[in-house]
Design a protein around this motif. Structure first.
Motif, PDB file in Angstrom:
ATOM      1  N   THR A 270       1.306  13.794   7.533  1.00 45.03           N
ATOM      2  CA  THR A 270       0.775  12.435   7.561  1.00 45.03           C
ATOM      3  C   THR A 270      -0.542  12.462   8.333  1.00 45.03           C
ATOM      4  OG1 THR A 270       2.921  11.360   7.389  1.00 45.03           O
ATOM      5  CG2 THR A 270       1.155  10.098   8.425  1.00 45.03           C
ATOM      6  N   TRP A 271      -1.551  11.823   7.765  1.00 43.33           N
ATOM      7  CA  TRP A 271      -2.906  11.827   8.317  1.00 43.33           C
ATOM      8  C   TRP A 271      -3.284  10.401   8.704  1.00 43.33           C
ATOM      9  CZ3 TRP A 271      -6.063  16.489   7.416  1.00 43.33           C
ATOM     10  CH2 TRP A 271      -5.354  17.490   6.748  1.00 43.33           C
ATOM     11  N   VAL A 272      -3.861  10.243   9.890  1.00 43.47           N
ATOM     12  CA  VAL A 272      -4.329   8.923  10.320  1.00 43.47           C
ATOM     13  C   VAL A 272      -5.796   9.004  10.742  1.00 43.47           C
ATOM     14  CG1 VAL A 272      -2.063   8.034  10.979  1.00 43.47           C
ATOM     15  CG2 VAL A 272      -3.421   9.273  12.676  1.00 43.47           C
ATOM     16  N   ALA A 273      -6.598   8.171  10.119  1.00 42.05           N
ATOM     17  CA  ALA A 273      -7.980   7.981  10.554  1.00 42.05           C
ATOM     18  C   ALA A 273      -7.984   6.790  11.501  1.00 42.05           C
ATOM     19  CB  ALA A 273      -8.888   7.724   9.356  1.00 42.05           C
ATOM     20  N   VAL A 274      -8.623   6.945  12.659  1.00 41.28           N
ATOM     21  CA  VAL A 274      -8.485   5.941  13.725  1.00 41.28           C
ATOM     22  C   VAL A 274      -9.839   5.660  14.371  1.00 41.28           C
ATOM     23  CG1 VAL A 274      -7.187   5.300  15.799  1.00 41.28           C
ATOM     24  CG2 VAL A 274      -6.189   6.927  14.184  1.00 41.28           C
TER      25      VAL A 274
END
Length: 386
Positions: free
Chosen positions: A53-57
């Protein structure tokens, strides 16, 4: 995986109109052995898988949190004080719950609001800890952006707290530990009482073995009553046997206290006691003679989960039975049960046969088509890009 990184960046830019400060990721997990031992203070042997799972923040300078995902429409916006209410979709509760736990545990007078965009290839509801992958990717991102300086163990415990107190799922700390501490070509021996971990090399490729994951596509939820009932049964048994957790029960104590337990509770305890022993034996065998010799332990684990803990389903049992009949050296359900996935340890030259046989068996039984992929033990959560 580069396309997921690009998707996270592009999705963030499209949703919020400016680039993210960074992208972080965390893997799902498959548990090689050690099921329903974590909340009993016992041992487990999970591995991080090559689905993430990838999160751009990006910090937004306010107290508000905005969360969006490639898998869902719209943007969820909330204050952390609102987390846990019915107005927040469940998937976003994992994100905001992790943020709420970290913010409460390590408070700051500065605004901590962030914007987040999520992409993932961890199958949902498949018993591969998509929820932990989401929590841990958010956890490592906020640890960096908020300059918290937390250890991987601290973050794992925060993720567990988010599941227990915000989401309402009475899980242990295994999933988060695997997602945060995973190592390539290795499993992680987790002592669920001390939270100490030890890397255990698997050596599957050297022995021409494949860890095949079979997603039954029979969705489950750890927040459902059945899972909570199993945990409550274990806690009741520990109290009756006069111990803090079932980790403290061995075969001798179980035999001596048999009269204190009804038949169902006795079988629940027997599973936990025998499963802890199987985990430690699996580690010993891996170190002494390699993965070709752990198959029977995996299968014994499934039988115990089926007969004593009663968390398997007809689909999970079918996968195990068919896999063993077509060349797998061991197979078992993985995860909390009541659906989800099974794993099979299969010689490379038998993989196609096992896949075809399971697919045909599902058709014959009137089930939907299962999903298959080869699990590769991978590294844990990390920052991917600025």
């Amino acid at each position: 995986m580069a396309h997921l990184l690009d998707s996270a960046k592009a999705g963030f830019l499209t949703t919020y109109g400016e680039p993210a400060e960074g992208v972080w990721s965390a893997p799902g997990r498959a548990n090689l052995i050690g099921e329903h031992t974590d909340y009993n203070g016992g041992f487990a042997l999970p591995l991080a898988i090559d689905r993430r799972t990838w999160v751009a923040v990006r910090c937004n300078g306010t107290d508000r949190f905005r969360v969006a995902s490639a898998m869902y429409t719209g943007v969820v916006e909330a204050l952390l004080s609102e987390v846990g209410g019915d107005q927040i979709p469940k998937w976003a509760t994992y994100v905001l719950g992790m943020a709420a736990v970290l913010d409460a545990g390590y408070p700051s007078s500065e605004p901590r609001g962030v914007d987040i965009f999520v992409v993932s290839d961890v199958p949902l509801g498949a018993g591969l800890s998509s929820s932990a992958a989401l929590e841990c990717s958010v956890g490592v991102a906020l640890n960096d952006l908020w300059n918290l300086g937390l250890s991987r163990t601290d973050l794992a415990l925060a993720g567990q707290r988010a599941e227990n107190t915000v989401v309402g799922a009475p899980t242990g700390v295994m999933d988060q530990s695997a997602s945060l501490k995973g190592k390539a070509d290795s499993a992680i021996l987790l002592d669920c009482r001390s939270n100490e971990t030890e890397v255990v090399p698997l050596g599957l490729r050297a022995d021409h073995l494949v860890l095949l994951i079979v997603d039954t596509r029979e969705e489950h939820s750890h927040a459902d009553n059945e899972y909570a009932e199993r945990r409550a049964s274990c806690e009741k048994a520990a109290a009756l046997l006069g111990v803090a957790q079932l980790r403290d029960v061995d075969e001798e104590l179980l035999k001596a206290g048999r009269h204190l337990l009804d038949d169902e509770t006795y079988r629940r305890v027997r599973h936990v006691v025998s499963e802890d022993a199987r985990v430690l034996e699996t580690v010993r065998v891996l170190r002494d003679s390699g993965p070709l010799n752990i198959g029977s332990l995996l299968t014994q684990s499934h039988i115990s989960l089926r007969d004593d803990f009663e968390v398997t389903t007809q689909r999970l049992n079918l996968v195990v039975d068919v896999a063993l009949a077509h060349g797998a050296i061991g197979a078992r359900m993985t995860g909390g049960g009541f659906g989800g996935s099974a794993i099979a340890l299969v010689p490379e030259n038998c993989v196609d046969e096992v896949i075809n046989a399971i697919g045909l068996a599902f058709v014959a039984a009137g089930y939907g088509e299962p999903g298959f992929f080869r699990a590769v033990a991978s590294d844990g959560a990390r920052k991917e890009s600025d």
